[in-house]
Design a protein around this motif. Sequence first.
Motif, PDB file in Angstrom:
ATOM      1  N   GLN A 199       1.011  -1.087  -0.013  1.00  0.00           N
ATOM      2  CA  GLN A 199      -0.011  -0.109  -0.023  1.00  0.00           C
ATOM      3  C   GLN A 199       0.901   1.282   0.015  1.00  0.00           C
ATOM      4  N   LEU A 200       0.571   2.165  -0.719  1.00  0.00           N
ATOM      5  CA  LEU A 200       1.319   3.493  -1.010  1.00  0.00           C
ATOM      6  C   LEU A 200       0.571   4.497  -0.713  1.00  0.00           C
ATOM      7  N   LYS A 201       1.251   5.741  -0.497  1.00  0.00           N
ATOM      8  CA  LYS A 201       0.436   7.105  -0.175  1.00  0.00           C
ATOM      9  C   LYS A 201      -0.084   7.310  -1.384  1.00  0.00           C
ATOM     10  N   PRO A 202      -1.594   8.101  -1.390  1.00  0.00           N
ATOM     11  CA  PRO A 202      -2.105   8.466  -2.449  1.00  0.00           C
ATOM     12  C   PRO A 202      -1.032   9.247  -3.706  1.00  0.00           C
ATOM     13  N   GLY A 203      -1.185   9.069  -4.964  1.00  0.00           N
ATOM     14  CA  GLY A 203      -0.423   9.779  -6.145  1.00  0.00           C
ATOM     15  C   GLY A 203       0.876   9.013  -6.268  1.00  0.00           C
ATOM     16  N   CYS A 204       1.150   7.898  -5.644  1.00  0.00           N
ATOM     17  CA  CYS A 204       2.040   6.877  -6.034  1.00  0.00           C
ATOM     18  C   CYS A 204       1.543   5.612  -6.559  1.00  0.00           C
ATOM     19  N   LYS A 205       2.519   5.113  -7.514  1.00  0.00           N
ATOM     20  CA  LYS A 205       1.845   3.825  -8.071  1.00  0.00           C
ATOM     21  C   LYS A 205       3.087   2.793  -7.721  1.00  0.00           C
ATOM     22  N   ASN A 206       2.791   1.524  -7.857  1.00  0.00           N
ATOM     23  CA  ASN A 206       3.590   0.490  -7.727  1.00  0.00           C
ATOM     24  C   ASN A 206       4.563   0.186  -8.898  1.00  0.00           C
ATOM     25  N   ILE A 207       5.764  -0.178  -8.428  1.00  0.00           N
ATOM     26  CA  ILE A 207       6.650  -0.583  -9.673  1.00  0.00           C
ATOM     27  C   ILE A 207       6.165  -1.714 -10.306  1.00  0.00           C
ATOM     28  N   PRO A 208       6.005  -1.688 -11.577  1.00  0.00           N
ATOM     29  CA  PRO A 208       5.663  -2.928 -12.419  1.00  0.00           C
ATOM     30  C   PRO A 208       6.388  -4.235 -11.959  1.00  0.00           C
ATOM     31  N   LYS A 209       5.542  -5.296 -12.176  1.00  0.00           N
ATOM     32  CA  LYS A 209       6.258  -6.571 -11.867  1.00  0.00           C
ATOM     33  C   LYS A 209       7.473  -7.019 -12.991  1.00  0.00           C
ATOM     34  N   GLY A 210       7.054  -6.866 -13.807  1.00  0.00           N
ATOM     35  CA  GLY A 210       8.082  -6.901 -15.066  1.00  0.00           C
ATOM     36  C   GLY A 210       9.357  -6.263 -14.775  1.00  0.00           C
ATOM     37  N   LYS A 211       9.303  -5.097 -14.287  1.00  0.00           N
ATOM     38  CA  LYS A 211      10.471  -4.204 -14.125  1.00  0.00           C
ATOM     39  C   LYS A 211      11.307  -4.911 -12.776  1.00  0.00           C
ATOM     40  N   LEU A 212      10.549  -5.373 -12.036  1.00  0.00           N
ATOM     41  CA  LEU A 212      11.208  -5.749 -10.663  1.00  0.00           C
ATOM     42  C   LEU A 212      11.925  -7.281 -10.765  1.00  0.00           C
ATOM     43  N   GLU A 213      11.255  -7.950 -11.481  1.00  0.00           N
ATOM     44  CA  GLU A 213      11.582  -9.335 -11.682  1.00  0.00           C
ATOM     45  C   GLU A 213      13.298  -9.402 -12.243  1.00  0.00           C
ATOM     46  N   LYS A 214      13.902  -8.691 -13.035  1.00  0.00           N
ATOM     47  CA  LYS A 214      15.005  -8.801 -13.496  1.00  0.00           C
ATOM     48  C   LYS A 214      15.871  -7.944 -12.747  1.00  0.00           C
ATOM     49  N   ALA A 215      15.504  -7.036 -11.899  1.00  0.00           N
ATOM     50  CA  ALA A 215      16.402  -5.911 -11.314  1.00  0.00           C
ATOM     51  C   ALA A 215      17.175  -6.448 -10.195  1.00  0.00           C
ATOM     52  N   ASP A 216      18.608  -6.198 -10.276  1.00  0.00           N
ATOM     53  CA  ASP A 216      19.395  -6.409  -9.078  1.00  0.00           C
ATOM     54  C   ASP A 216      19.266  -5.246  -8.159  1.00  0.00           C
ATOM     55  N   THR A 217      20.030  -5.442  -7.077  1.00  0.00           N
ATOM     56  CA  THR A 217      20.075  -4.381  -6.128  1.00  0.00           C
ATOM     57  C   THR A 217      20.373  -3.081  -6.552  1.00  0.00           C
ATOM     58  N   ASP A 218      21.112  -2.647  -7.428  1.00  0.00           N
ATOM     59  CA  ASP A 218      21.489  -1.539  -7.902  1.00  0.00           C
ATOM     60  C   ASP A 218      20.419  -1.036  -8.736  1.00  0.00           C
ATOM     61  N   ASP A 219      19.918  -1.683  -9.733  1.00  0.00           N
ATOM     62  CA  ASP A 219      18.553  -1.217 -10.618  1.00  0.00           C
ATOM     63  C   ASP A 219      17.362  -1.125  -9.543  1.00  0.00           C
ATOM     64  N   LEU A 220      17.114  -1.856  -8.454  1.00  0.00           N
ATOM     65  CA  LEU A 220      16.096  -1.639  -7.655  1.00  0.00           C
ATOM     66  C   LEU A 220      16.157  -0.577  -6.818  1.00  0.00           C
ATOM     67  N   THR A 221      17.387  -0.175  -6.300  1.00  0.00           N
ATOM     68  CA  THR A 221      17.631   1.179  -5.591  1.00  0.00           C
ATOM     69  C   THR A 221      17.194   2.107  -6.858  1.00  0.00           C
ATOM     70  N   ASP A 222      17.808   2.128  -7.706  1.00  0.00           N
ATOM     71  CA  ASP A 222      17.335   3.410  -8.891  1.00  0.00           C
ATOM     72  C   ASP A 222      15.780   3.385  -8.940  1.00  0.00           C
ATOM     73  N   MET A 223      15.236   2.554  -9.090  1.00  0.00           N
ATOM     74  CA  MET A 223      13.859   2.581  -9.374  1.00  0.00           C
ATOM     75  C   MET A 223      13.193   2.897  -8.090  1.00  0.00           C
ATOM     76  N   LEU A 224      13.597   2.770  -7.021  1.00  0.00           N
ATOM     77  CA  LEU A 224      12.954   3.249  -5.696  1.00  0.00           C
ATOM     78  C   LEU A 224      12.897   4.723  -5.598  1.00  0.00           C
ATOM     79  N   ILE A 225      14.068   5.100  -6.064  1.00  0.00           N
ATOM     80  CA  ILE A 225      14.378   6.544  -6.224  1.00  0.00           C
ATOM     81  C   ILE A 225      13.505   7.310  -7.149  1.00  0.00           C
ATOM     82  N   GLU A 226      13.659   6.694  -8.122  1.00  0.00           N
ATOM     83  CA  GLU A 226      12.723   7.107  -9.357  1.00  0.00           C
ATOM     84  C   GLU A 226      11.533   7.326  -9.226  1.00  0.00           C
ATOM     85  N   TYR A 227      10.813   6.162  -8.574  1.00  0.00           N
ATOM     86  CA  TYR A 227       9.303   6.155  -8.425  1.00  0.00           C
ATOM     87  C   TYR A 227       8.868   7.006  -7.195  1.00  0.00           C
ATOM     88  N   TYR A 228       9.695   6.931  -6.075  1.00  0.00           N
ATOM     89  CA  TYR A 228       9.295   7.600  -4.767  1.00  0.00           C
ATOM     90  C   TYR A 228      10.046   8.659  -4.175  1.00  0.00           C
TER      91      TYR A 228
END
Length: 202
Positions: free
Chosen positions: A32-61
């Motif tokens: 569950q996220l705060k209003p206005g935010c969306k979950n990172i798509p499952k397809g992007k998450l599946e192949k992400a390593d920790t570096d990629d995942l960290t970048d996505m967290l910063i990009e999305y949130y």
Amino acid sequence: MGKTVRDLLLDILEELTGAQLKRFKSKLNEVQLKPGCKNIPKGKLEKADTDDLTDMLIEYYTDGYAPEVVHTVLEEINMKNLALQLFESVGRPEPEGQAAASSSSEAQSTAVEQDEGIHFVDKYKAEIIQRVTVPDSILDILQSEGLLGDEAYDQIRSKFTNQEKMRELYVKSRGWGKSDKDKFYKALRKEQPFLVKDLGEK
């Protein structure tokens, strides 16, 4: 030079084993996220390593909200030690009995709790209802403090979603005075420190 939020989040994610990282990504996709935010798509998450995942967290949130999201996911996959480590590295509110007991910290706490005569828990009611992710832990604290009887506690716990539980808690709290709301605030600060910090900086 100190570490950035990205560096600190990467440090936490690199502590996860392969299986734990898989669970983290799975929960991150549905948390569950705060209003206005969306979950990172499952397809992007599946192949992400920790570096990629960290970048996505910063990009999305962003730097401001990403630590709260990571904290929530760690709590939900029962990685509480890493959640605590994240608090300490990013900046957890002072626990009771330490520096918060000093007069200056107490004054700051009071300022956070109450603004222009409106208590923190009233001023940010809508945001608290929408964004609290661990209502059961907060209810346990409030019951132990004597603010909720067994019947009220059970009625709130019977609600299905986090938002329904928090709405019902606000119904039960209509007669609370300042000291009771202070206890509610302290429970929020203990269980949802990033949320309290984010709201207090608005």
